[in-house]
Design an enzyme around this catalytic site. Structure first.
Site, PDB file in Angstrom:
ATOM      1  CE  LYS A  78      -4.014   1.886   2.749  1.00 42.40           C
ATOM      2  NZ  LYS A  78      -4.852   1.545   4.054  1.00 42.40           N
ATOM      3  CB  SER A 153      -8.149   3.521   2.872  1.00 49.47           C
ATOM      4  OG  SER A 153      -7.389   2.820   3.880  1.00 49.47           O
ATOM      5  CB  SER A 177      -8.006   0.504   5.736  1.00 47.95           C
ATOM      6  OG  SER A 177      -8.711   1.842   5.711  1.00 47.95           O
TER       7      SER A 177
HETATM    8  N1  GLN Z   1     -12.600   3.854   6.159  1.00 43.88           N
HETATM    9  C1  GLN Z   1     -12.404   4.362   7.293  1.00 43.88           C
HETATM   10  C2  GLN Z   1     -12.060   6.007   7.384  1.00 43.88           C
HETATM   11  O1  GLN Z   1     -12.674   6.444   6.430  1.00 43.88           O
HETATM   12  C3  GLN Z   1     -11.110   3.611   7.623  1.00 43.88           C
HETATM   13  C4  GLN Z   1      -9.968   4.220   7.188  1.00 43.88           C
HETATM   14  C5  GLN Z   1      -8.810   3.054   7.569  1.00 43.88           C
HETATM   15  O2  GLN Z   1      -8.712   2.169   8.039  1.00 43.88           O
HETATM   16  N2  GLN Z   1      -7.574   3.562   7.279  1.00 43.88           N
HETATM   17  O3  GLN Z   1     -11.684   6.331   8.037  1.00 43.88           O
END
Ligand code: GLN
Length: 485
Positions: A78, A153, A177
């Site tokens: 990532k 994400s 994420s």
């Molecule tokens: N989707 C969540 C957010 O928008 C989680 C993001 C993550 O785990 N980095 O914050």
């Protein structure tokens, strides 16, 4: 043999038996990346030359009998995790030209074993989002249906593993994420206990919540990688010096006698019937193998998402203050220092990053601190306590990973609250710090993957392996998206 279909275990065996070389294995994946990327856009950067050079080194190690676990295995990273000499943009314009000057600890540990980085994968800008649509460089598409999102994400990491572009991938999970995109793409996603894995060399957003983990084809593979990246790191103040067990000892232990709690709030309104059905069938599979299932209640289940959207933005507003046009990446020239900050941050951050910075600044400002941030930290303590109490009675909790299967590209893009709801079943593990894994439970009638989530007590990742492997064996799914090359 199609080399891109292999799991880590199978690929490592093939390398050892000299059925193919690490260079051939890397080439097969690089070719697949080339043919699929126009459809998927899972990668922001493909490191072809580096990967081939590292694969040749791995072949030398294997030839000399100096191979380790994972030697010669190609993987994706990532783009918010630093790999020395490669771009690390976090999918933000503000870091567009930033090249990592060193390896994150987890990368360094994998590099020492002779693994191969294929490239850097797409994400929501600064890992803020649940669909990978918040990337400043365009979205990633779901390999099972390219009109749908891969989740986020870590959407690029999940899509790359699902589409067999990489054997496994690294991601980060602050609120879901790793697990949410794993569920949407039909792969395994493991978020370890907060403090199990080093955060050194990760682009920080929520220092108390961020955790690195693995996306893979199988539960076994996720733990082969965790074995190597877990453990104390003197450079990472949030790792804890808890001994890392030999996970391989737990794989075939089964679930006989395990008490598994099914929190009823996680199967309630808002969870699609098809998702619920597949997750309940997974639970039954574990029951057939001797686990005891029990419906239970987590009465605070409605609180973690609200708490998360106060604690995380406060940490974001602090962590993202370092992108000021002076120290990293983008710099918009202007007359005064404060104008450089203003112009750079206005041009460099996307709408979601700005939204979180504003919420966080507000919630932690004098006058509002007690009502918002302090209150959220108090409620966090309650949520944690509820998990500790639940785990006095249960070895594991089992829930859906997400309320729905993958949604359409664009469907939630204009509605931040609808987007935040994609994490409603995953955030509690980050707020309480416990480890959790998403495992494919099957496909909906429309052919979309659904994930089942297992949650274990702090530092009991091995329980996730034990139950996860048993579940995977009994489901016997062989998932492969139908992508025309
Ligand atoms: N989707 C969540 C957010 O928008 C989680 C993001 C993550 O785990 N980095 O914050």
């Amino acid at each position: 043999m199609d080399l891109t279909e292999l799991t880590i275990t199978q690929a490592a065996q093939g390398l050892l038996r000299k059925q193919f070389s690490a260079v051939e294995l890397a080439k097969a994946h690089l070719e697949r990346i080339k043919s699929l990327e126009p459809k998927l856009h899972a990668f922001l950067h493909v490191a072809e030359q580096n990967a081939l050079a590292d694969a040749a080194t791995a072949d030398d190690l294997i030839a000399q009998g100096k191979n380790f676990p994972l030697t010669g295995i190609p993987y994706a990273v990532k783009d918010n995790i630093l790999v020395s000499g490669m771009p690390a943009t976090a999918a933000s314009k503000i870091l567009q030209n930033f090249v990592a000057p060193y390896d994150a600890t987890i990368i360094r540990r994998l590099r020492q074993l002779g693994t191969i980085v294929l490239g850097k994968t797409n994400l929501d800008e600064f890992a803020l989002g649940s669909s990978t649509e918040n990337s400043a460089f365009g979205p990633t598409f779901n390999p099972y249906d390219t009109t749908r999102v891969p989740g986020g994400s870590s959407g690029g990491s999940a899509a790359s593993v699902a589409a067999f572009e990489a054997v496994f991938a690294l991601g980060t999970d602050t609120g879901g994420s790793i697990r949410q995109p794993a569920a949407f793409c039909g792969v395994v996603g493991l978020k370890p206990t907060q403090g199990r894995v080093s955060r050194y060399g990760l682009v920080a957003i929520g220092s108390s919540l961020d955790q690195a983990g693995v996306l893979s084809k199988t539960v076994e593979d996720a733990f082969l990688v965790l074995q190597q990246i877990a453990g104390m790191d003197e450079f990472s103040s949030t790792t804890l010096s808890k001994e890392v067990p030999d996970y391989s000892k737990f794989m075939d232990k089964g679930v006989k006698g395990f008490k598994i709690g099914l929190p009823k709030e996680y199967f309630a309104e808002g969870v699609e019937p098809e998702v619920k059905g597949l997750v309940e069938s997974s639970a039954k599979k574990l029951q057939e193998q001797g686990a005891v299932l029990e419906e239970m209640s987590l009465s605070n289940a409605s609180l973690p998402l609200a708490v998360y959207h106060l604690i995380l933005p406060v940490e974001i507003s602090s962590n993202l203050s370092r992108y000021d046009g002076i120290r990293y990446g983008l710099s918009v020239p202007s007359e005064s220092l404060s104008e450089v900050y203003y112009q750079t941050r206005s041009a460099g951050f996307g709408p979601e990053a700005k939204r979180r910075i504003m919420i966080g600044t507000y919630a932690s400002s004098a006058g509002y601190f007690d009502a918002y941030y302090k209150k959220a930290k108090q409620v966090q303590a309650l949520i944690k306590q509820e998990f500790v109490e639940a785990f006095a009675r249960y070895d594991l909790l089992l829930t859906p990973t997400t309320p729905t299967a993958a949604f359409k590209v664009g469907e939630r893009a204009a509605d931040p609250l609808a987007m935040y709801l994609a994490d409603i079943l995953t955030v509690a593990s980050n707020i309480s710090g416990v480890p959790a894994i998403s495992i494919p439970a099957g496909l909906t009638k429309a052919g979309l993957p659904v994930g089942v989530q297992l949650i274990a007590p702090h530092f009991k990742e091995e329980t996730l392996l034990q139950a996860g492997h048993a579940l995977e064996q009994s489901l016997g799914l062989k998932l492969k998206p139908n992508l025309q090359l």
